[in-house]
Design a protein around this motif. Structure first.
Motif, PDB file in Angstrom:
ATOM      1  N   GLU A 159       3.269  -4.052 -12.721  1.00 51.79           N
ATOM      2  CA  GLU A 159       3.647  -3.734 -11.345  1.00 51.79           C
ATOM      3  C   GLU A 159       5.139  -3.956 -11.144  1.00 51.79           C
ATOM      4  O   GLU A 159       5.762  -4.729 -11.847  1.00 51.79           O
ATOM      5  CB  GLU A 159       2.876  -4.641 -10.393  1.00 51.79           C
ATOM      6  CG  GLU A 159       1.422  -4.340 -10.354  1.00 51.79           C
ATOM      7  CD  GLU A 159       1.118  -3.195  -9.427  1.00 51.79           C
ATOM      8  OE1 GLU A 159       1.578  -3.230  -8.289  1.00 51.79           O
ATOM      9  OE2 GLU A 159       0.433  -2.270  -9.865  1.00 51.79           O
ATOM     10  N   ILE A 172      -9.174  -2.608  -5.112  1.00 51.00           N
ATOM     11  CA  ILE A 172      -7.843  -3.027  -5.532  1.00 51.00           C
ATOM     12  C   ILE A 172      -7.123  -3.575  -4.293  1.00 51.00           C
ATOM     13  O   ILE A 172      -7.116  -2.932  -3.243  1.00 51.00           O
ATOM     14  CB  ILE A 172      -7.071  -1.883  -6.236  1.00 51.00           C
ATOM     15  CG1 ILE A 172      -5.670  -2.344  -6.678  1.00 51.00           C
ATOM     16  CG2 ILE A 172      -6.987  -0.633  -5.404  1.00 51.00           C
ATOM     17  CD1 ILE A 172      -5.007  -1.413  -7.693  1.00 51.00           C
ATOM     18  N   PHE A 258     -11.075   0.993  -5.692  1.00 46.38           N
ATOM     19  CA  PHE A 258     -10.433   1.174  -6.996  1.00 46.38           C
ATOM     20  C   PHE A 258     -11.047   2.405  -7.646  1.00 46.38           C
ATOM     21  O   PHE A 258     -12.255   2.602  -7.577  1.00 46.38           O
ATOM     22  CB  PHE A 258     -10.658  -0.073  -7.863  1.00 46.38           C
ATOM     23  CG  PHE A 258     -10.008   0.017  -9.208  1.00 46.38           C
ATOM     24  CD1 PHE A 258      -8.630  -0.021  -9.321  1.00 46.38           C
ATOM     25  CD2 PHE A 258     -10.767   0.143 -10.364  1.00 46.38           C
ATOM     26  CE1 PHE A 258      -8.009   0.057 -10.562  1.00 46.38           C
ATOM     27  CE2 PHE A 258     -10.158   0.226 -11.617  1.00 46.38           C
ATOM     28  CZ  PHE A 258      -8.774   0.181 -11.709  1.00 46.38           C
ATOM     29  N   ASP A 264      -3.147   8.295 -14.292  1.00 46.79           N
ATOM     30  CA  ASP A 264      -1.825   8.448 -13.736  1.00 46.79           C
ATOM     31  C   ASP A 264      -1.237   9.840 -13.969  1.00 46.79           C
ATOM     32  O   ASP A 264      -1.269  10.332 -15.096  1.00 46.79           O
ATOM     33  CB  ASP A 264      -0.999   7.434 -14.546  1.00 46.79           C
ATOM     34  CG  ASP A 264       0.160   6.920 -13.788  1.00 46.79           C
ATOM     35  OD1 ASP A 264       1.266   7.405 -14.063  1.00 46.79           O
ATOM     36  OD2 ASP A 264      -0.068   6.060 -12.932  1.00 46.79           O
ATOM     37  N   GLY A 378       4.225   9.352 -10.730  1.00 45.18           N
ATOM     38  CA  GLY A 378       3.642   8.017 -10.869  1.00 45.18           C
ATOM     39  C   GLY A 378       2.916   7.559  -9.608  1.00 45.18           C
ATOM     40  O   GLY A 378       2.345   6.473  -9.574  1.00 45.18           O
ATOM     41  N   GLN A 379       2.946   8.365  -8.570  1.00 48.05           N
ATOM     42  CA  GLN A 379       2.299   8.009  -7.301  1.00 48.05           C
ATOM     43  C   GLN A 379       1.073   8.868  -7.041  1.00 48.05           C
ATOM     44  O   GLN A 379       0.579   8.923  -5.912  1.00 48.05           O
ATOM     45  CB  GLN A 379       3.268   8.209  -6.124  1.00 48.05           C
ATOM     46  CG  GLN A 379       4.599   7.509  -6.272  1.00 48.05           C
ATOM     47  CD  GLN A 379       4.550   6.065  -5.836  1.00 48.05           C
ATOM     48  OE1 GLN A 379       3.624   5.326  -6.159  1.00 48.05           O
ATOM     49  NE2 GLN A 379       5.544   5.659  -5.079  1.00 48.05           N
ATOM     50  N   MET A 381      -2.785  10.265  -8.818  1.00 45.02           N
ATOM     51  CA  MET A 381      -3.753  10.044  -9.891  1.00 45.02           C
ATOM     52  C   MET A 381      -4.783  11.159  -9.873  1.00 45.02           C
ATOM     53  O   MET A 381      -5.169  11.639  -8.805  1.00 45.02           O
ATOM     54  CB  MET A 381      -4.487   8.707  -9.685  1.00 45.02           C
ATOM     55  CG  MET A 381      -3.575   7.506  -9.756  1.00 45.02           C
ATOM     56  SD  MET A 381      -4.559   6.000  -9.749  1.00 45.02           S
ATOM     57  CE  MET A 381      -4.640   5.696 -11.462  1.00 45.02           C
ATOM     58  N   GLU A 393       4.384   3.811   0.898  1.00 41.24           N
ATOM     59  CA  GLU A 393       5.339   2.847   1.444  1.00 41.24           C
ATOM     60  C   GLU A 393       6.743   3.380   1.637  1.00 41.24           C
ATOM     61  O   GLU A 393       7.566   2.748   2.277  1.00 41.24           O
ATOM     62  CB  GLU A 393       5.409   1.619   0.533  1.00 41.24           C
ATOM     63  CG  GLU A 393       4.409   0.580   0.937  1.00 41.24           C
ATOM     64  CD  GLU A 393       4.654  -0.711   0.199  1.00 41.24           C
ATOM     65  OE1 GLU A 393       5.434  -1.506   0.705  1.00 41.24           O
ATOM     66  OE2 GLU A 393       4.065  -0.887  -0.867  1.00 41.24           O
TER      67      GLU A 393
HETATM   68  N1  LIG Z   1      -7.008   2.871  -5.873  1.00 35.35           N
HETATM   69  C1  LIG Z   1      -6.567   2.780  -7.133  1.00 35.35           C
HETATM   70  N2  LIG Z   1      -7.388   3.012  -8.178  1.00 35.35           N
HETATM   71  C2  LIG Z   1      -6.945   2.898  -9.460  1.00 35.35           C
HETATM   72  N3  LIG Z   1      -5.691   2.555  -9.788  1.00 35.35           N
HETATM   73  C3  LIG Z   1      -4.818   2.317  -8.801  1.00 35.35           C
HETATM   74  C4  LIG Z   1      -5.210   2.403  -7.420  1.00 35.35           C
HETATM   75  N4  LIG Z   1      -4.143   2.109  -6.657  1.00 35.35           N
HETATM   76  C5  LIG Z   1      -3.131   1.838  -7.514  1.00 35.35           C
HETATM   77  N5  LIG Z   1      -3.520   1.970  -8.807  1.00 35.35           N
HETATM   78  C6  LIG Z   1      -2.697   1.753 -10.010  1.00 35.35           C
HETATM   79  O1  LIG Z   1      -1.656   0.838  -9.695  1.00 35.35           O
HETATM   80  C7  LIG Z   1      -0.374   1.441  -9.847  1.00 35.35           C
HETATM   81  C8  LIG Z   1       0.574   0.952  -8.769  1.00 35.35           C
HETATM   82  O2  LIG Z   1       0.053   1.242  -7.493  1.00 35.35           O
HETATM   83  P1  LIG Z   1       0.965   1.545  -6.238  1.00 35.35           P
HETATM   84  O3  LIG Z   1       0.099   1.587  -5.048  1.00 35.35           O
HETATM   85  O4  LIG Z   1       1.805   2.764  -6.512  1.00 35.35           O
HETATM   86  O5  LIG Z   1       1.851   0.229  -6.174  1.00 35.35           O
HETATM   87  P2  LIG Z   1       3.404  -0.066  -6.384  1.00 35.35           P
HETATM   88  O6  LIG Z   1       3.924  -0.383  -5.030  1.00 35.35           O
HETATM   89  O7  LIG Z   1       3.460  -1.237  -7.295  1.00 35.35           O
HETATM   90  O8  LIG Z   1       4.053   1.176  -6.968  1.00 35.35           O
HETATM   91  C9  LIG Z   1      -0.655   2.933  -9.792  1.00 35.35           C
HETATM   92  O9  LIG Z   1       0.328   3.680 -10.483  1.00 35.35           O
HETATM   93  C10 LIG Z   1      -2.017   3.029 -10.431  1.00 35.35           C
HETATM   94  O10 LIG Z   1      -1.886   3.036 -11.837  1.00 35.35           O
END
Ligand SMILES: Nc1ncnc2c1ncn2[C@@H]1O[C@H](COP(=O)(O)OP(=O)(O)O)[C@@H](O)[C@H]1O
Ligand SMILES: [Mg+2]
Length: 502
Positions: A159, A172, A258, A264, A378-379, A381, A393
């Motif tokens: 992270e 999550i 989750f 990704d 990266g944002q 999935m 955010e």
């Molecule tokens: N609901 C979810 N289910 C599965 N993986 C998740 C989920 N939310 C986040 N992730 C994983 O966590 C990573 C970071 O999440 P994110 O919300 O973008 O946080 P950050 O603020 O750290 O970027 C994502 O790139 C993904 O791999």
């Protein structure tokens, strides 16, 4: 407020706070999510503003602290932390230890980051299940959501600015490390999208917030002035913020479903680029296998759906020509500041300025709305059923006001254009093949977007190009400071963006 909250004034009179300040001055700079990278902090530079004793007299104990950090030569920042204390520290928690703290009876206990302790992380989830209110700390479970008992927690690695805890492949929880009072845009937009019935986000389950009045953080005036491109936003409240009189609460964590089968977008795109490079130059993406085009198109559709839902659920506006002029001036200011730090940008400044000035000459109002704000591969999935968008955010370095501002939807499209460019070029293969990959997938993305929204984002060429330039300039500054071997990626894009016909 109840007795569990203690406003602490660090000093010799309070041994615990003084000890915590010392431990945190050493521990915070070593955390990935710590913002003041590189700047030293001494024990006087960490002030414990508040401490909530959540499990008094227990082993393990749990407290939540809000601290203010003043790194040398940097703006002050606030962090929120859950800290565990144990008389004996089990081996698996050793890596999360801050150091010893006095227990008030002459003994010392181990103090550590509680999110790594399944017992304490589980306790926090149980409070959410119950919808508890512990003094100013409030656990909000959304109506109709159920949480199964006994989910085992695991901290997600890799992270950046926050810490996410996965609970048994079901939930999550993203624990926000920065303590910022005010509406959290990720929560605000996720709730609005869930209300609209969107299937393109992980479903929100609840959140934790802290209704605590802290003195205002002194931030130098130049940081408060948004100065950026999105100056037409207005604040508005999200659900749950109307039930207290005081200041806006601090969002502590957001909890959502989750998605265990999701991959990704960035990883998927890279696999496709690698497949292309594994074949002789000139092989068509289709023949090379791993073609990302159809996925890019689906992603475009999902993006257009999310934009549509955001525009339906949240306020919209329009940018008049004078505002466009202001946006252009903001981007030009940003460019000049960047060129001081990245000398490779200098030769492009006059021509880029010319392109950016064209924004001010758009004579029709441009519709604006709430957008993702930090949109890239990266944002997003890919789940078995389709694409979901994550992390609303906004750009982490911007103020809350800027992150909540409305903008033309094409700003997100520009973000994705830059991301395709990065995915294609960062592996260092043949630049021509890389460019074709990026162009082809961006084309598919826009086709998908147009199929849902009724208009191709590339029709707003000047706007799209200017947002791409602004982003690439930001990237150049970032790469020059953090990854100089990648600086060529935004620079090559800037060259293309300046030379391309309009
Ligand atoms: N609901 C979810 N289910 C599965 N993986 C998740 C989920 N939310 C986040 N992730 C994983 O966590 C990573 C970071 O999440 P994110 O919300 O973008 O946080 P950050 O603020 O750290 O970027 C994502 O790139 C993904 O791999
Ligand atoms: Mg993210």
């Amino acid at each position: 407020m109840t007795s569990i909250v203690e406003h602490v004034h660090a000093g010799p009179a309070n041994g615990l706070a003084a000890r915590l300040s010392r431990l945190l001055a050493d521990w915070l700079p070593r955390q990935r999510w710590y913002g003041g990278k590189g700047a030293r902090i001494d024990a006087e530079g960490v002030r414990v503003l508040a401490r909530l004793d959540l499990l008094p007299g227990r082993d393990p104990g749990l407290s939540m602290v809000v601290v203010e950090v003043r790194p040398e030569g940097r703006d002050p920042e606030r962090y929120q932390l859950f800290l565990g204390t144990r008389r004996e520290l089990p081996g698996p928690l050793a890596h999360a230890e801050l150091g010893p703290v006095p227990d008030g009876h002459g003994a010392e206990w181990h103090c550590y980051d509680a999110l790594h302790d399944p017992e304490l992380a589980g306790w926090l989830l149980d409070r959410l299940t119950a919808g508890d209110v512990l003094g100013p700390l409030r656990f909000h479970l959304l109506p109709g959501r159920r949480i199964v008992d006994g989910l085992r927690s695991l901290v997600l690695t890799g992270e950046q600015s926050n810490t996410s805890v996965i609970y048994g492949d079901k939930l999550i929880a993203k624990f926000l490390r920065r303590a910022v009072s005010g509406v959290n845009p990720d929560l605000e937009l996720s709730l609005a999208l869930a209300d609209s019935g969107s299937r393109n986000i992980p479903q929100p389950v609840g959140w934790i917030d802290l209704a605590l009045e802290l003195e205002e953080l002194e931030v130098p005036a130049h940081r408060r002035d948004s100065g950026g491109p999105d100056e037409n936003g207005r604040p508005q409240a999200h659900r749950g913020s109307g039930d207290y009189g005081g200041p806006e609460p601090i969002t502590v964590a957001t909890v959502s479903e989750f998605l265990p089968t999701a991959t990704d977008g960035w990883l998927l795109a890279q696999t496709s680029v690698r497949d292309l490079y594994a074949h002789p130059p000139g092989t068509s993406p289709k023949a090379a296998g791993g073609d990302f085009g159809p996925e890019a198109k689906r992603l475009g559709r999902a993006t257009a759906r999310v934009h549509h839902d955001l525009a339906t659920m949240l306020p919209t506006g329009r940018m008049e020509p004078e505002e466009m002029e202001r946006v252009a001036q903001g981007m030009i200011r940003h460019l000049h500041q960047a060129a001081v730090r990245v000398r490779e940008l200098e030769p492009y400044v006059p021509a880029l300025g010319e392109v950016l000035l064209r924004l001010g000459r758009i004579d029709k109002p441009i519709p604006t709305q709430r957008v993702h704000g930090d949109f890239h591969l990266g944002q997003v999935m890919r789940t078995v059923t389709g694409w979901v968008l994550l992390d609303f955010e906004g750009e982490p370095s911007r103020s809350l006001e800027e992150r909540r501002a409305m903008a033309p939807a094409v700003k997100d499209v520009a973000g994705m254009a830059r991301s395709f460019d990065y995915a294609a070029h960062h592996l260092g293969g043949d630049p021509e093949a890389a460019q074709q990959w990026a162009d082809r997938n961006f084309h598919s993305f826009c086709k998908g977007y147009a199929a849902v929204s009724g208009h191709d984002p590339r029709e707003q060429e000047i706007l799209l190009r200017c947002y791409e330039i602004d982003k690439a300039v930001y990237e150049a500054v970032y790469e020059a400071a953090n990854r100089p071997t990648w600086l060529h990626i935004p620079l090559a894009a800037i060259k293309r963006l300046v030379e391309g016909k309009l």
